[in-house]
Write a protein that holds these residues in place. Structure first.
Motif, PDB file in Angstrom:
ATOM      1  N   GLY A  33      -9.980   0.465 -17.737  1.00  0.00           N
ATOM      2  CA  GLY A  33      -8.688   0.036 -17.199  1.00  0.00           C
ATOM      3  C   GLY A  33      -8.835  -0.826 -15.947  1.00  0.00           C
ATOM      4  O   GLY A  33      -7.897  -1.494 -15.523  1.00  0.00           O
ATOM      5  N   SER A  36     -10.312   1.530 -11.005  1.00  0.00           N
ATOM      6  CA  SER A  36     -11.230   2.018  -9.971  1.00  0.00           C
ATOM      7  C   SER A  36     -12.311   0.975  -9.707  1.00  0.00           C
ATOM      8  O   SER A  36     -12.680   0.726  -8.565  1.00  0.00           O
ATOM      9  N   ILE A  54     -14.563  -2.814 -22.256  1.00  0.00           N
ATOM     10  CA  ILE A  54     -14.407  -1.883 -23.384  1.00  0.00           C
ATOM     11  C   ILE A  54     -12.942  -1.504 -23.571  1.00  0.00           C
ATOM     12  O   ILE A  54     -12.607  -0.718 -24.448  1.00  0.00           O
ATOM     13  N   LEU A  75     -10.885   5.944 -24.206  1.00  0.00           N
ATOM     14  CA  LEU A  75     -10.070   4.799 -23.785  1.00  0.00           C
ATOM     15  C   LEU A  75      -8.563   5.112 -23.807  1.00  0.00           C
ATOM     16  O   LEU A  75      -7.739   4.203 -23.666  1.00  0.00           O
ATOM     17  N   VAL A 106      -0.511   2.243 -12.660  1.00  0.00           N
ATOM     18  CA  VAL A 106      -1.869   2.809 -12.753  1.00  0.00           C
ATOM     19  C   VAL A 106      -2.006   3.596 -14.055  1.00  0.00           C
ATOM     20  O   VAL A 106      -3.011   3.492 -14.774  1.00  0.00           O
ATOM     21  N   GLY A 110      -5.025   2.740 -16.464  1.00  0.00           N
ATOM     22  CA  GLY A 110      -6.179   3.627 -16.279  1.00  0.00           C
ATOM     23  C   GLY A 110      -6.424   4.479 -17.519  1.00  0.00           C
ATOM     24  O   GLY A 110      -5.493   4.865 -18.229  1.00  0.00           O
ATOM     25  N   GLY A 113     -11.369   8.234 -19.811  1.00  0.00           N
ATOM     26  CA  GLY A 113     -12.828   8.052 -19.744  1.00  0.00           C
ATOM     27  C   GLY A 113     -13.241   7.383 -18.446  1.00  0.00           C
ATOM     28  O   GLY A 113     -14.243   7.760 -17.835  1.00  0.00           O
ATOM     29  N   GLY A 114     -12.467   6.386 -18.009  1.00  0.00           N
ATOM     30  CA  GLY A 114     -12.771   5.699 -16.756  1.00  0.00           C
ATOM     31  C   GLY A 114     -12.648   6.648 -15.575  1.00  0.00           C
ATOM     32  O   GLY A 114     -13.483   6.635 -14.656  1.00  0.00           O
ATOM     33  N   SER A 115     -11.630   7.488 -15.605  1.00  0.00           N
ATOM     34  CA  SER A 115     -11.426   8.427 -14.505  1.00  0.00           C
ATOM     35  C   SER A 115     -12.592   9.423 -14.425  1.00  0.00           C
ATOM     36  O   SER A 115     -13.104   9.706 -13.338  1.00  0.00           O
ATOM     37  N   GLU A 165     -25.125   4.651 -21.253  1.00  0.00           N
ATOM     38  CA  GLU A 165     -24.304   5.512 -22.115  1.00  0.00           C
ATOM     39  C   GLU A 165     -22.823   5.231 -21.894  1.00  0.00           C
ATOM     40  O   GLU A 165     -22.380   5.001 -20.762  1.00  0.00           O
ATOM     41  N   LEU A 167     -19.015   6.895 -22.450  1.00  0.00           N
ATOM     42  CA  LEU A 167     -18.251   8.103 -22.742  1.00  0.00           C
ATOM     43  C   LEU A 167     -17.292   7.739 -23.873  1.00  0.00           C
ATOM     44  O   LEU A 167     -16.575   6.734 -23.779  1.00  0.00           O
ATOM     45  N   TRP A 192      -3.643   9.529  -3.902  1.00  0.00           N
ATOM     46  CA  TRP A 192      -4.618  10.530  -4.323  1.00  0.00           C
ATOM     47  C   TRP A 192      -4.317  11.828  -3.559  1.00  0.00           C
ATOM     48  O   TRP A 192      -3.693  11.807  -2.486  1.00  0.00           O
TER      49      TRP A 192
HETATM   50  C1  LIG Z   1      -3.274   2.309  -6.574  1.00  0.00           C
HETATM   51  C2  LIG Z   1      -4.077   3.330  -7.322  1.00  0.00           C
HETATM   52  C3  LIG Z   1      -3.725   4.662  -7.236  1.00  0.00           C
HETATM   53  C4  LIG Z   1      -4.442   5.625  -7.929  1.00  0.00           C
HETATM   54  N1  LIG Z   1      -4.085   6.938  -7.790  1.00  0.00           N
HETATM   55  C5  LIG Z   1      -4.779   7.885  -8.455  1.00  0.00           C
HETATM   56  C6  LIG Z   1      -4.400   9.251  -8.352  1.00  0.00           C
HETATM   57  O1  LIG Z   1      -3.449   9.625  -7.670  1.00  0.00           O
HETATM   58  N2  LIG Z   1      -5.136  10.145  -9.048  1.00  0.00           N
HETATM   59  C7  LIG Z   1      -6.205   9.792  -9.842  1.00  0.00           C
HETATM   60  O2  LIG Z   1      -6.809  10.654 -10.458  1.00  0.00           O
HETATM   61  N3  LIG Z   1      -6.571   8.500  -9.954  1.00  0.00           N
HETATM   62  C8  LIG Z   1      -5.889   7.552  -9.292  1.00  0.00           C
HETATM   63  N4  LIG Z   1      -6.243   6.232  -9.430  1.00  0.00           N
HETATM   64  C9  LIG Z   1      -7.439   5.898 -10.255  1.00  0.00           C
HETATM   65  C10 LIG Z   1      -7.027   5.683 -11.695  1.00  0.00           C
HETATM   66  O3  LIG Z   1      -6.796   6.912 -12.318  1.00  0.00           O
HETATM   67  C11 LIG Z   1      -8.109   4.924 -12.469  1.00  0.00           C
HETATM   68  O4  LIG Z   1      -7.500   4.362 -13.562  1.00  0.00           O
HETATM   69  C12 LIG Z   1      -9.258   5.752 -13.002  1.00  0.00           C
HETATM   70  O5  LIG Z   1      -9.875   6.481 -11.984  1.00  0.00           O
HETATM   71  C13 LIG Z   1     -10.315   4.865 -13.592  1.00  0.00           C
HETATM   72  O6  LIG Z   1      -9.993   4.546 -14.907  1.00  0.00           O
HETATM   73  P1  LIG Z   1     -10.150   3.074 -15.411  1.00  0.00           P
HETATM   74  O7  LIG Z   1      -9.947   3.144 -16.880  1.00  0.00           O
HETATM   75  O8  LIG Z   1      -9.285   2.175 -14.632  1.00  0.00           O
HETATM   76  O9  LIG Z   1     -11.722   2.801 -15.138  1.00  0.00           O
HETATM   77  P2  LIG Z   1     -12.486   1.524 -14.592  1.00  0.00           P
HETATM   78  O10 LIG Z   1     -12.007   1.175 -13.234  1.00  0.00           O
HETATM   79  O11 LIG Z   1     -12.469   0.441 -15.607  1.00  0.00           O
HETATM   80  O12 LIG Z   1     -13.967   2.117 -14.528  1.00  0.00           O
HETATM   81  C14 LIG Z   1     -14.319   3.072 -13.549  1.00  0.00           C
HETATM   82  C15 LIG Z   1     -15.814   3.374 -13.685  1.00  0.00           C
HETATM   83  O13 LIG Z   1     -16.087   4.099 -14.877  1.00  0.00           O
HETATM   84  C16 LIG Z   1     -16.963   3.354 -15.757  1.00  0.00           C
HETATM   85  N5  LIG Z   1     -16.414   3.552 -17.096  1.00  0.00           N
HETATM   86  C17 LIG Z   1     -15.150   3.330 -17.488  1.00  0.00           C
HETATM   87  N6  LIG Z   1     -14.966   3.763 -18.753  1.00  0.00           N
HETATM   88  C18 LIG Z   1     -16.170   4.244 -19.165  1.00  0.00           C
HETATM   89  C19 LIG Z   1     -16.630   4.849 -20.376  1.00  0.00           C
HETATM   90  N7  LIG Z   1     -15.802   5.048 -21.426  1.00  0.00           N
HETATM   91  N8  LIG Z   1     -17.921   5.226 -20.452  1.00  0.00           N
HETATM   92  C20 LIG Z   1     -18.757   5.052 -19.402  1.00  0.00           C
HETATM   93  N9  LIG Z   1     -18.383   4.511 -18.226  1.00  0.00           N
HETATM   94  C21 LIG Z   1     -17.096   4.112 -18.120  1.00  0.00           C
HETATM   95  C22 LIG Z   1     -16.901   1.912 -15.260  1.00  0.00           C
HETATM   96  O14 LIG Z   1     -18.100   1.212 -15.533  1.00  0.00           O
HETATM   97  C23 LIG Z   1     -16.695   2.117 -13.773  1.00  0.00           C
HETATM   98  O15 LIG Z   1     -17.929   2.396 -13.140  1.00  0.00           O
HETATM   99  C24 LIG Z   1      -5.538   5.250  -8.760  1.00  0.00           C
HETATM  100  C25 LIG Z   1      -5.889   3.899  -8.871  1.00  0.00           C
HETATM  101  C26 LIG Z   1      -5.175   2.940  -8.152  1.00  0.00           C
HETATM  102  C27 LIG Z   1      -5.569   1.506  -8.291  1.00  0.00           C
END
Ligand SMILES: Cc1cc2nc3c(=O)[nH]c(=O)nc-3n(C[C@H](O)[C@H](O)[C@H](O)COP(=O)(O)OP(=O)(O)OC[C@H]3O[C@@H](n4cnc5c(N)ncnc54)[C@H](O)[C@@H]3O)c2cc1C
Length: 274
Positions: A33, A36, A54, A75, A106, A110, A113-115, A165, A167, A192
């Motif tokens: 997503g 992060s 992905i 995903l 978000v 988000g 898996g990313g979280s 790897e 997830l 957060w």
């Molecule tokens: C303004 C803001 C507020 C937020 N508030 C909160 C909150 O209150 N609570 C909360 O829990 N989160 C919060 N988040 C984080 C949010 O939940 C993110 O979406 C989440 O942490 C990461 O998911 P993503 O899909 O965006 O991952 P990405 O940012 O795309 O990836 C994060 C990391 O994981 C790796 N990765 C991603 N997917 C995989 C996979 N399938 N396998 C292996 N590695 C992978 C990536 O390489 C990277 O290192 C917030 C984010 C923002 C921008």
């Protein structure tokens, strides 16, 4: 706030993503997503030279009933978890926790898996899946392996995943009919947690985990052990920080975090005991 230059490739399957990460090695990162990873890149705390997108692998976005557990594709977006009728029925704690992540924008981008892969102790879903005793499925060049949530979090933003790897799935045991509670203490609704607590309780046992109480999400095993021996909710909650080692930061001192953990675990368990 502009990231360093990077190249970009889009993967259309998990196998293609693994082949690409194997090809580009340590300098590459998966992009799901981006909510992060992109902020870290803008701050130049991460500088991958290759992003492997992905986020559009459709067959890794699902929520399926598998009998004693629910399988969730890595995903799957937070808002799909929040709105899933299957999760609301069988794992309502997870659906509720997903609804507490950030704001609507978000949650629409988000992914679970990313979280989890990001392994931020301040995030809501790592601690929640830890409390639920989830199993994560990872696939790499050597095949597939299962990682118990309790073995996954190794340090701050550090997990048991190898760099090559991906997830692919999160398997969450059903807690149908169990009591549950989720408490998140923050200043503004979209922030957060300064501290958070996820808890469930049934005749078979309980699970309690803490958000932002150390360098990893924390499984509060002393609380569950006390409940199993017949302790009151208040007495069990007093042990909330037994496994934790919280830090001071701009939002809270470690002592205040310990106080918050006890209060929030008590409230979560009171909700779980209704
Ligand atoms: C303004 C803001 C507020 C937020 N508030 C909160 C909150 O209150 N609570 C909360 O829990 N989160 C919060 N988040 C984080 C949010 O939940 C993110 O979406 C989440 O942490 C990461 O998911 P993503 O899909 O965006 O991952 P990405 O940012 O795309 O990836 C994060 C990391 O994981 C790796 N990765 C991603 N997917 C995989 C996979 N399938 N396998 C292996 N590695 C992978 C990536 O390489 C990277 O290192 C917030 C984010 C923002 C921008």
């Amino acid at each position: 706030m502009i990231p360093a230059a990077f190249e970009y490739k889009r993967a259309s399957s998990a196998q293609e993503a693994i082949a690409l990460i194997t090809q580009y090695g340590d300098e590459a990162k998966f992009l799901a997503g981006g909510h992060s990873l992109i902020p870290l890149m803008k701050l130049r705390l991460a500088q991958p030279t290759m992003l492997i997108d992905i986020g559009r692998i459709k067959d890794l976005s699902y929520i399926k009933d598998e009998g004693n557990h629910i399988s969730i594709g890595a995903l799957t977006r937070h808002m799909d978890i929040e709105n899933s009728a299957l999760l609301k029925q069988h794992v309502p704690l997870l659906a509720h926790a997903a609804a507490q992540v950030g704001d609507a924008q978000v949650r629409h981008r988000g992914t679970i898996g990313g979280s989890l892969a990001h392994a931020d102790p301040a995030s809501d879903l790592p601690a929640t899946t830890l409390a639920l005793g989830a199993t994560y499925i990872a696939v790499g060049p050597k095949g597939e392996r299962e990682i118990a949530a309790r073995d996954f979090y190794k340090g701050f933003l550090e997990s048991a995943l190898n760099p090559d790897e991906i997830l692919t799935e999160i398997q969450v045991p059903k807690i149908t009919g169990a009591g549950w509670g989720f408490q998140k203490f923050n200043r503004r609704a979209q922030d957060w947690a300064i501290v958070g607590a996820a808890a469930w309780r049934s005749k078979e046992g309980s699970g309690v985990a803490l958000v932002n109480m150390g360098s990893t999400p924390i499984l509060a095993t002393s609380v569950s052990a006390a409940l199993a021996k017949g302790a009151s909710v208040a007495d069990a909650a007093d042990l909330a920080a037994a496994e934790a080692s919280p830090q001071d930061d701009l939002n809270a001192t470690s002592d205040y975090r310990v106080h918050l953990a006890k209060v929030l675990v008590r409230r979560a368990l009171e909700d779980a005991s209704k």
